[in-house]
Design an enzyme around this catalytic site. Structure first.
Site, PDB file in Angstrom:
ATOM      1  N   ILE B 470       0.566  -1.292  -0.050  1.00 22.91           N
ATOM      2  CA  ILE B 470      -0.126   0.027  -0.060  1.00 22.91           C
ATOM      3  C   ILE B 470       0.929   1.125  -0.077  1.00 22.91           C
ATOM      4  O   ILE B 470       0.526   2.398   0.536  1.00 22.91           O
ATOM      5  CB  ILE B 470      -1.012  -0.088   1.228  1.00 22.91           C
ATOM      6  CG1 ILE B 470      -0.281  -0.091   2.783  1.00 22.91           C
ATOM      7  CG2 ILE B 470      -1.789  -1.320   1.027  1.00 22.91           C
ATOM      8  CD1 ILE B 470      -1.161   0.079   3.729  1.00 22.91           C
ATOM      9  N   GLY B 513       1.942  -6.494   8.626  1.00 20.65           N
ATOM     10  CA  GLY B 513       2.352  -7.110   7.330  1.00 20.65           C
ATOM     11  C   GLY B 513       3.709  -7.295   6.747  1.00 20.65           C
ATOM     12  O   GLY B 513       4.083  -8.457   6.682  1.00 20.65           O
ATOM     13  N   ALA B 514       4.641  -6.836   7.399  1.00 21.36           N
ATOM     14  CA  ALA B 514       5.827  -6.891   7.183  1.00 21.36           C
ATOM     15  C   ALA B 514       6.632  -8.024   7.876  1.00 21.36           C
ATOM     16  O   ALA B 514       7.169  -9.045   7.160  1.00 21.36           O
ATOM     17  CB  ALA B 514       6.798  -5.339   7.581  1.00 21.36           C
ATOM     18  N   ILE B 615      15.414  -4.377  11.030  1.00 17.82           N
ATOM     19  CA  ILE B 615      14.504  -3.405  10.110  1.00 17.82           C
ATOM     20  C   ILE B 615      15.071  -4.063   8.470  1.00 17.82           C
ATOM     21  O   ILE B 615      16.163  -4.081   8.216  1.00 17.82           O
ATOM     22  CB  ILE B 615      15.144  -1.806  10.080  1.00 17.82           C
ATOM     23  CG1 ILE B 615      14.712  -1.244  11.560  1.00 17.82           C
ATOM     24  CG2 ILE B 615      14.506  -1.164   9.075  1.00 17.82           C
ATOM     25  CD1 ILE B 615      13.304  -1.331  11.905  1.00 17.82           C
ATOM     26  N   LYS B 687       9.967  -6.589  13.526  1.00 16.90           N
ATOM     27  CA  LYS B 687       8.500  -6.134  13.607  1.00 16.90           C
ATOM     28  C   LYS B 687       8.406  -4.886  12.706  1.00 16.90           C
ATOM     29  O   LYS B 687       9.104  -4.270  12.090  1.00 16.90           O
ATOM     30  CB  LYS B 687       8.545  -5.747  15.043  1.00 16.90           C
ATOM     31  CG  LYS B 687       8.797  -6.918  16.111  1.00 16.90           C
ATOM     32  CD  LYS B 687       8.707  -6.510  17.515  1.00 16.90           C
ATOM     33  CE  LYS B 687       9.872  -5.817  18.177  1.00 16.90           C
ATOM     34  NZ  LYS B 687      10.169  -5.692  19.582  1.00 16.90           N
ATOM     35  N   GLY B 688       6.992  -4.552  12.841  1.00 20.22           N
ATOM     36  CA  GLY B 688       6.601  -3.445  11.703  1.00 20.22           C
ATOM     37  C   GLY B 688       6.806  -2.200  12.378  1.00 20.22           C
ATOM     38  O   GLY B 688       6.990  -1.934  13.834  1.00 20.22           O
ATOM     39  N   GLU B 691       2.829   1.937  12.082  1.00 17.58           N
ATOM     40  CA  GLU B 691       1.992   2.433  12.856  1.00 17.58           C
ATOM     41  C   GLU B 691       2.701   3.126  13.880  1.00 17.58           C
ATOM     42  O   GLU B 691       2.230   3.930  14.688  1.00 17.58           O
ATOM     43  CB  GLU B 691       0.930   1.294  13.097  1.00 17.58           C
ATOM     44  CG  GLU B 691       0.062   0.808  12.149  1.00 17.58           C
ATOM     45  CD  GLU B 691      -1.071   0.141  12.247  1.00 17.58           C
ATOM     46  OE1 GLU B 691      -1.280   0.014  13.318  1.00 17.58           O
ATOM     47  OE2 GLU B 691      -1.927   0.541  11.452  1.00 17.58           O
TER      48      GLU B 691
END
Ligand SMILES: Cc1cc2nc3c(=O)[nH]c(=O)nc-3n(C[C@H](O)[C@H](O)[C@H](O)COP(=O)(O)OP(=O)(O)OC[C@H]3O[C@@H](n4cnc5c(N)ncnc54)[C@H](O)[C@@H]3O)c2cc1C
Ligand code: SF4
Lengths: 315, 731
Positions: B470, B513-514, B615, B687-688, B691
């Protein structure tokens, strides 16, 4: 958007005649305001006369001042050497407006005639006397933070939202036109925009078919020139309040306010108060203000914005 | 494959591609216009007709009549599907408000018709000829009015809401803060509007659309249209922004499908911008009360966070309390979340639902507590940082948490020591200058995720999964993961996303998602490696895959020796994860300058220091975080859906009047990632961050405004009209 027919006028006189001879025709210049309004069916002309080819795209010296062709783009006008040097308030006002892309397309005449940004005017489901005369005014009692505090009426509390004209008001510009019968006239900018009264759908003194050909700027005023535009974000937003001011070394000068009224708001008696400071000017200029609860802040904001300008003028 | 125990040393700890800043592999397509978004997919179905959605002119009530005759006769019109002539569509568990609900109107701009014509202009013009009459109903539109009677929302999460005896602890705390904060309704305001092309082939439907959650949406559309899910294909390879607004099937997909059926042709439509604010979902407004009680040493002994929001169902509001038990321990706790029934458009997930506005209250309250204590706000957060275990029911272990390092690193990098503790002390000419800090927490959930990874005869790798990108960079991190696991260069990997014909992934939402999708790709790669091993006669699990070769002991084979092979794999996340609080953490800093005359606030600098495990792609992760910081700046300073409480709608429903930040608002942003690894999350230990970046920067800005001016504002957005009268007096 309704379908419409389109023609390109060859001369200013032809253009004026063409609009007058169609029942529901309009001029189109840059189209940045008109086309948006047509897409939303806020404006529904059946015929468009494109004035883009009339050759009115020059800035010329005229007596002590300059004459600006109606088709001069906002970008070209603000960047013009004489304007930058002699009328810097105008350069600053134009560059405080819209975005680079829009200013490339927006014309001088079109900018003077841009319509209000009241959010209810933009929603055809809502009552709005300006869009649909007699339907009422949704903004009164509604969301009016952005709207007018003075010169408004019980029929409409919207503002004239533009920037360029506020600077032109302080410069005492004149709007030159040609009418369908071929006669020309020069309208002081002070008289160009009307207060809403009972007919908020009639926004200027232009007659049907009357074409703006030029804007005349008289002899430069000198002094220090300011355009302070206060808004919620740093660009691409209309003014909550703006101040166009020319301040002379002795503290006298001229000041007009934007974002507060149906027209660039200037009160000559308030100009005279400039040596006494911002409060004196704003008290006089906004003596008859009728703000809503949501937009009453605009009056102290006008005072504070002008105070900032006066402080900068002294610095 | 099941992730059943903490990840040990694995190939990602020796990674050459994963973890390196990598330009988007889809970037060249995007900047050259060759990545078609939903509305631009002119070639997927021939003879596309154009649809135009008509929205309700009232917020509550019903349609009494629709005159369609003029519109039907208008040039080019192929058909109209109208509420008065069509039974309401079904619902799905993801949507609260009707997407095409017959004549009952539940909210403003609810879809009431779709006009289909040969051209876009004809459809739009004809839509303007429809005359609709309504019977107005009464609605409830004022959160402040209904909040006091709102019931407690049912919680599906573990119960963190009560701990010890809050009332007693708060009453006896020597230093307390007790304040109310409000946040307004907010719009996702993504650049690409909802858009769908729909085509039927017999009883099978394909939608080419813009959607974050392909598998959810396939099921939802089946339930909405009352047809079997296996007859639906959803394809969403490129998404021009979603922020949660595109987690679900919206009216564009439903109306395009109905229209395509009605005119027996593929139909494309995009939701016009003015409908994007009321027809869609939004982040509900909140009213929050935060009470903090602390000892003189700064240790919080009592912490209460109460939240009120509203929604069309009276359920699933914006739970702003989520981060509170996670950020700070405190022996005594009280959390309450209430949702009132409102007849505004549907409230639903928007980037860090709950936490984004929650931080805007909690982290300002922390600033207020620091001031009451006479303590540095960075130190106060460190003193109260949860370490080791997270108290609650059940008590949880913390997987990997480095909030203190975030705060200390950030304080040093930002030059925090230059801040004056007393407000309104730093003045530069007209400008009042201030610095602010806030901590950030966002959970790091995972969802099972699958992919198919294929080896081409030429040794190239292709990944297919219904995962979406997205704008976040999924294409690239998936390619990096596959390249790493298969031992091929990045440019030998092709990634196809967003097609429901591909294996079901986690999708893009909730910042899962990631972590999840890359784990799923890894699972498929493990299976493919085994297959390659079987084909060539070695143990694929034991071999090393590098430089396009698989090597085990003396044996080495070029991957292409195996010929074309394809493996699917799915990562499931084991129950052991539930014993841990797996979160992401951040420290956010901001410097602002407030004009002493006009009150205009300019952000000068922002910094976020993030702790989110490995990351995978620092370049795209950074763009996620700085994008979120921009969104937080908007939420703090300008964004506000104005509720017209008479008519019951969001009145500023375009991008001129709903003011998201512009470039000039955001001069300088920095983002630092700590080099941490979280073995509890996935084999990649990643982790993402998407957000996390919006959890806290807003409060840092608000705290900086206070530090600059000495004016504490608790009602967002912090527009100048709210504090003009408290600025320094002027001559
Ligand atoms: C997103 C956005 C942001 C903006 N922000 C700002 C801002 O911050 N400040 C600001 O001042 N403006 C702003 N604008 C307004 C912009 O400046 C105007 O749209 C533009 O100046 C209009 O000029 P135009 O040539 O495109 O006019 P058009 O759209 O072509 O015409 C506007 C009107 O003028 C009439 N007209 C045009 N030329 C003549 C003529 N010669 N004689 C008689 N009638 C004529 C047309 O019939 C029409 O009614 C913004 C506009 C947009 C779309
Ligand atoms: S203020 Fe004027 S433009 Fe706005 S709704 Fe009222 S009449 Fe219309």
């Amino acid at each position: 958007m309704r379908s419409f027919t389109y023609e390109r006028a060859a001369t200013p006189a032809d253009a004026a005649r063409a609009v007058a001879s169609h029942p529901n025709a309009k001029f189109i210049a840059g189209g940045t305001n008109l086309l948006d309004l047509m897409k939303l069916e806020i404006e529904t002309p059946a015929h468009l006369i494109d004035v883009g080819q009339l050759g009115l795209d020059r800035i010329e010296k005229a007596g002590d001042g300059i004459r600006i062709g109606t088709l001069v783009s906002n970008t070209a006008l603000s960047a013009h050497e004489r304007v930058r040097e002699d009328y810097p308030v105008l350069t600053r006002a134009i560059q405080a407006g819209a975005s680079g892309q829009l200013r490339n397309k927006a014309t001088t005449g079109g900018n003077l005639l841009q319509r209000t940004r009241c959010i209810y005017f933009y929603d055809t489901n809502m009552p709005c006397n300006k869009r649909a005369p007699g339907s009422g005014c949704a903004a009164i009692g509604g969301i009016s933070r952005q709207l007018g505090v003075i010169g408004t009426s019980d029929a409409c509390i919207a503002t004239y939202p533009g920037d360029m004209a506020v600077a032109m008001r302080v410069l005492d510009a004149a709007v030159e036109t040609i009418r369908p019968d071929g006669t020309m006239r020069s309208i002081p900018i002070a008289d160009f925009h009307r207060l809403w009264g009972d007919t908020p759908h009639i926004e200027t003194v232009l007659e049907p078919g009357e074409l703006i050909t030029h804007v005349y700027l008289p002899k430069p005023l000198g002094g220090k020139q300011f355009y302070a535009k206060v808004r919620d974000r740093r660009s691409y937003a209309f003014a909550l309040v703006s101040v166009a001011a020319v301040i002379q070394p002795d503290g006298t000068g001229w000041v007009a306010f934007g974002g507060v009224a149906p027209k660039p708001w200037r009160v000559p008696e308030a100009d005279a108060m400039l040596p006494h400071g911002a409060k004196a000017v704003v008290d006089r200029a906004f003596a008859d203000a009728r703000p809503t609860e949501d937009n009453a802040f605009k009056i102290p904001l006008a005072r504070r914005t002008l105070a900032g300008v006066l402080a900068d003028a002294k610095a | 494959m099941k992730f059943e125990e903490p990840a040990g040393q694995n190939l990602f700890d020796r990674a050459k591609i994963v973890g390196k800043s990598t330009p988007r592999i889809d970037g060249p397509l995007k900047v050259s216009g060759r990545a078609p978004y939903a509305y631009e997919r002119h070639d997927v179905a021939p003879n596309q007709a154009y649809g135009w959605i008509v929205g309700s002119a009232i917020a509550k009530g019903r349609i009494t009549a629709m005159n369609l005759a003029d519109a039907r006769r208008a040039p080019g019109v192929l058909g109209i599907v109208a509420a008065t002539e069509h039974k309401p569509v079904g619902t799905s568990r993801f949507n609260h408000a009707p997407l095409f609900g017959g004549t009952e109107i539940a909210h403003y701009h609810q879809a009431i018709a779709v006009v289909v014509a040969e051209t876009f202009e004809q459809a739009r013009a004809a839509a303007g000829l429809i005359r609709t009459e309504y019977a107005d109903g009464e609605g409830s539109f004022d959160l402040a009015k209904v909040a006091p009677g709102a019931p407690l929302a049912s919680e599906k999460l573990p119960d963190y809401n009560r701990l010890g005896d809050f009332q007693a602890a708060f009453a006896s705390a020597p230093v307390t803060v007790d304040q109310r904060y409000t946040t307004p309704d907010e719009a996702h305001a993504m650049m690409e509007p909802f858009a769908t092309i729909a085509a039927w082939e017999g009883d099978a439907l394909t939608i080419w659309t813009s959607n974050q959650m392909v598998a959810w949406s396939k099921r939802a559309l089946a339930s909405i249209l009352g047809m079997p899910a296996d007859k639906i294909r959803v394809d969403s390879p490129y998404v021009g922004g979603g922020f949660g607004g595109k987690l679900f099937i919206r009216a564009d997909a439903v109306m395009a499908a109905l229209a395509a059926k009605a005119v027996n042709r593929p139909v494309k439509l995009a939701m016009q911008r003015p409908l994007m604010f009321n027809n869609s979902t939004h982040r509900p407004a909140t009213i929050q009360r935060v009470r903090l009680g602390a000892g003189r040493d700064g240790r919080i002994t009592a912490i209460a966070h109460e939240n009120w929001s509203g929604n069309i169902t009276g359920e699933d509001g914006e739970n702003a309390t989520l981060q509170t038990p996670k950020l700070y321990t405190g022996a005594n706790r009280l959390l309450e979340n209430r949702t009132a029934q409102l007849d505004l458009p549907e409230g639903n997930a928007m980037r860090a639902p709950g936490e984004a506005p929650g931080h805007m209250a909690l982290e300002v309250a922390m600033d207020e507590l620091a001031e009451a204590l006479g303590m540095d706000p960075v130190e106060l957060r460190i003193v109260n940082d949860a370490k080791g275990n997270l108290p609650g029911e059940p008590e949880m272990k913390i997987s990997d948490r480095n909030l203190e390092r975030c705060l200390r690193t950030g304080a040093e990098r930002f030059g925090w020591s230059a801040r004056k503790a007393a407000p309104a002390q730093m003045r530069e000419g007209r400008k009042l200058v201030g610095l602010g800090v806030a901590a950030g927490y966002r959970a790091a959930p995972t969802q099972k995720s699958a992919a198919r990874v294929s080896l081409g005869a030429d040794g190239t790798i292709a990944v297919e999964t219904d995962m979406t990108d997205i704008g976040t960079g999924s294409y690239t991190i998936i390619a990096q993961t596959a390249a790493e696991a298969m031992g091929v260069p990045l440019n030998r990997v092709r990634v196809d996303l967003g097609d429901s014909l591909s294996p079901v992934s986690a999708g893009s939402g909730g910042q899962w998602g990631a972590a999840s999708s890359t784990a799923g790709v890894y699972a498929a790669c493990v299976n493919l490696r085994r297959m390659i091993g079987e084909k060539l006669g070695f143990d694929g699990d034991a071999a090393t895959f590098a430089n396009g070769h698989a090597t085990l002991g003396e044996q080495s084979h070029a991957l292409s020796d195996a010929g074309a092979l394809s493996a699917t794999g799915e990562m499931e996340f084991g129950a052991f994860q539930k014993e841990y609080d797996i979160g992401t953490y951040a420290a956010h800093f901001a410097e602002v300058a407030v004009d002493a005359y006009t009150g205009e606030t300019s952000i000068r600098r922002m910094l976020s220091v993030c702790d989110a495990g490995r990351i995978i792609n620092p370049l795209s992760a950074r763009s996620q975080v700085i994008g979120a910081m921009v969104m937080a700046a908007g939420a703090t300073l300008t964004e506000d859906l104005h509720v017209d409480k008479r008519f019951g709608y969001f009145a500023n429903h375009d991008l001129a009047s709903y003011e998201v930040p512009v470039h000039a608002d955001i001069p300088s942003q920095e983002c630092i990632f700590l080099d941490t690894l979280d073995p509890m999350i996935s084999p990649l230990k990643a982790k993402g961050v998407g957000e996390l970046g919006i959890c806290g920067p807003g409060a840092a800005i608000a705290n900086a405004v206070y530090n600059a001016t000495g004016i504490r504002m608790r009602d967002y957005p912090l527009t100048l009209d709210k504090y003009l009268d408290r600025l320094p007096a002027i001559a």
